[in-house]
Design a protein around this motif. Structure first.
Motif, PDB file in Angstrom:
ATOM      1  N   ALA A  87      17.373  17.995  -7.475  1.00  0.00           N
ATOM      2  CA  ALA A  87      16.626  16.832  -7.944  1.00  0.00           C
ATOM      3  C   ALA A  87      16.238  15.935  -6.771  1.00  0.00           C
ATOM      4  O   ALA A  87      16.953  15.871  -5.769  1.00  0.00           O
ATOM      5  CB  ALA A  87      17.470  16.034  -8.936  1.00  0.00           C
ATOM      6  N   PRO A  88      15.105  15.228  -6.896  1.00  0.00           N
ATOM      7  CA  PRO A  88      14.739  14.282  -5.842  1.00  0.00           C
ATOM      8  C   PRO A  88      15.856  13.253  -5.637  1.00  0.00           C
ATOM      9  O   PRO A  88      16.512  12.835  -6.584  1.00  0.00           O
ATOM     10  CB  PRO A  88      13.484  13.601  -6.377  1.00  0.00           C
ATOM     11  N   ARG A  89      16.061  12.862  -4.409  1.00  0.00           N
ATOM     12  CA  ARG A  89      17.098  11.878  -4.092  1.00  0.00           C
ATOM     13  C   ARG A  89      16.651  10.491  -4.525  1.00  0.00           C
ATOM     14  O   ARG A  89      15.444  10.203  -4.575  1.00  0.00           O
ATOM     15  CB  ARG A  89      17.374  11.884  -2.588  1.00  0.00           C
ATOM     16  N   PRO A  90      17.613   9.628  -4.814  1.00  0.00           N
ATOM     17  CA  PRO A  90      17.252   8.247  -5.181  1.00  0.00           C
ATOM     18  C   PRO A  90      16.503   7.563  -4.039  1.00  0.00           C
ATOM     19  O   PRO A  90      16.621   7.955  -2.879  1.00  0.00           O
ATOM     20  CB  PRO A  90      18.609   7.563  -5.403  1.00  0.00           C
ATOM     21  N   LEU A  91      15.757   6.531  -4.395  1.00  0.00           N
ATOM     22  CA  LEU A  91      15.046   5.763  -3.381  1.00  0.00           C
ATOM     23  C   LEU A  91      16.015   5.166  -2.375  1.00  0.00           C
ATOM     24  O   LEU A  91      17.092   4.691  -2.735  1.00  0.00           O
ATOM     25  CB  LEU A  91      14.255   4.624  -4.025  1.00  0.00           C
ATOM     26  N   VAL A  92      15.618   5.185  -1.136  1.00  0.00           N
ATOM     27  CA  VAL A  92      16.403   4.585  -0.060  1.00  0.00           C
ATOM     28  C   VAL A  92      16.219   3.067  -0.127  1.00  0.00           C
ATOM     29  O   VAL A  92      15.112   2.575  -0.352  1.00  0.00           O
ATOM     30  CB  VAL A  92      15.922   5.136   1.304  1.00  0.00           C
ATOM     31  N   ASP A  93      17.302   2.335   0.088  1.00  0.00           N
ATOM     32  CA  ASP A  93      17.230   0.875   0.163  1.00  0.00           C
ATOM     33  C   ASP A  93      16.522   0.506   1.457  1.00  0.00           C
ATOM     34  O   ASP A  93      17.035   0.774   2.555  1.00  0.00           O
ATOM     35  CB  ASP A  93      18.641   0.284   0.122  1.00  0.00           C
ATOM     36  N   VAL A  94      15.351  -0.095   1.343  1.00  0.00           N
ATOM     37  CA  VAL A  94      14.564  -0.401   2.531  1.00  0.00           C
ATOM     38  C   VAL A  94      14.926  -1.746   3.158  1.00  0.00           C
ATOM     39  O   VAL A  94      14.429  -2.070   4.230  1.00  0.00           O
ATOM     40  CB  VAL A  94      13.044  -0.338   2.244  1.00  0.00           C
ATOM     41  N   GLY A  95      15.793  -2.513   2.522  1.00  0.00           N
ATOM     42  CA  GLY A  95      16.171  -3.822   3.060  1.00  0.00           C
ATOM     43  C   GLY A  95      16.677  -3.769   4.496  1.00  0.00           C
ATOM     44  O   GLY A  95      16.148  -4.470   5.374  1.00  0.00           O
ATOM     45  N   PRO A  96      17.692  -2.925   4.778  1.00  0.00           N
ATOM     46  CA  PRO A  96      18.170  -2.834   6.166  1.00  0.00           C
ATOM     47  C   PRO A  96      17.103  -2.321   7.139  1.00  0.00           C
ATOM     48  O   PRO A  96      17.051  -2.761   8.289  1.00  0.00           O
ATOM     49  CB  PRO A  96      19.345  -1.847   6.075  1.00  0.00           C
ATOM     50  N   LEU A  97      16.236  -1.432   6.675  1.00  0.00           N
ATOM     51  CA  LEU A  97      15.155  -0.942   7.533  1.00  0.00           C
ATOM     52  C   LEU A  97      14.177  -2.065   7.854  1.00  0.00           C
ATOM     53  O   LEU A  97      13.712  -2.199   8.984  1.00  0.00           O
ATOM     54  CB  LEU A  97      14.421   0.218   6.862  1.00  0.00           C
ATOM     55  N   ARG A  98      13.884  -2.870   6.848  1.00  0.00           N
ATOM     56  CA  ARG A  98      12.969  -3.996   7.039  1.00  0.00           C
ATOM     57  C   ARG A  98      13.553  -5.016   8.025  1.00  0.00           C
ATOM     58  O   ARG A  98      12.841  -5.573   8.852  1.00  0.00           O
ATOM     59  CB  ARG A  98      12.664  -4.665   5.702  1.00  0.00           C
ATOM     60  N   GLU A  99      14.874  -5.229   7.957  1.00  0.00           N
ATOM     61  CA  GLU A  99      15.528  -6.145   8.891  1.00  0.00           C
ATOM     62  C   GLU A  99      15.402  -5.619  10.329  1.00  0.00           C
ATOM     63  O   GLU A  99      15.131  -6.395  11.252  1.00  0.00           O
ATOM     64  CB  GLU A  99      17.004  -6.325   8.524  1.00  0.00           C
ATOM     65  N   CYS A 100      15.600  -4.324  10.501  1.00  0.00           N
ATOM     66  CA  CYS A 100      15.443  -3.727  11.834  1.00  0.00           C
ATOM     67  C   CYS A 100      14.017  -3.898  12.334  1.00  0.00           C
ATOM     68  O   CYS A 100      13.797  -4.252  13.499  1.00  0.00           O
ATOM     69  CB  CYS A 100      15.801  -2.237  11.806  1.00  0.00           C
TER      70      CYS A 100
END
Length: 179
Positions: A16-29
């Motif tokens: 099954a497709p994996r759940p969406l990645v939390d983009v919050g930490p990526l956005r902070e970077c």
């Protein structure tokens, strides 16, 4: 038809497709211009945390016109093996591309290059089919990055209210379930 075939092949490989990645930490970077740290955070959802991945920022060289690329050995050690875990790979990003790209575009490019590593390590027949590599990134949790920028601002719980109905229908068709 071609996309549906690729999605079926990816489903056979990954389930099954994996759940969406939390983009919050990526956005902070991204906001801190911590682009290498951003790549590091992307390794775990792609199940690549066991490898050593350097990020090189270049002004020239590499494939013509490519904004990003990753070099992998041929043959690639099989995913999860001791040889795979000892890999030392480099992802190259053009400095001008990184400096000029939006958050969304960088997530797309980086998840695409990491998907090359995943596909190569499982010997997947789609490893050189560029649109299928994008589908792999989507399949492995980064699908929200491949939606238009205004629609990329949602939290996972908001997907059905923020994505245009025709885009949501297409995603649901591609992934074979409600998104």
């Amino acid at each position: 038809l071609e996309i549906r075939t690729w999605v079926k092949q990816l489903g056979a490989s990954f389930g099954a497709p994996r759940p969406l990645v939390d983009v919050g930490p990526l956005r902070e970077c991204y906001a801190r211009k911590a682009y290498t740290e951003m790549v590091g955070l992307m390794l775990k959802p792609m199940k690549l945390q066991d490898i050593s991945l350097r990020v090189g920022y270049v002004k020239s060289g590499g494939p013509a016109q490519a904004p990003a690329w990753v070099e992998t050995p041929r043959p690639m050690p099989a995913f999860g093996t001791p040889a795979f875990k000892q890999l030392k790979l480099t992802m190259y990003l053009r400095k001008t591309f990184v400096e000029e790209s939006s958050f969304q575009v960088l997530v797309m490019a980086k998840s695409h290059e990491l998907s090359h590593i995943v596909l190569n390590s499982i010997g997947h027949p789609l490893n050189l089919v560029e649109p299928a590599v994008d589908l792999t990134a989507m399949y492995l949790g980064f699908r929200q990055a491949f939606i238009t920028p205004n629609e990329f601002e949602f939290e996972e719980s908001d997907t059905t209210t923020r994505i245009r109905p025709e885009v949501l229908n297409k995603l649901e068709q591609m992934f074979g379930r409600k998104i």
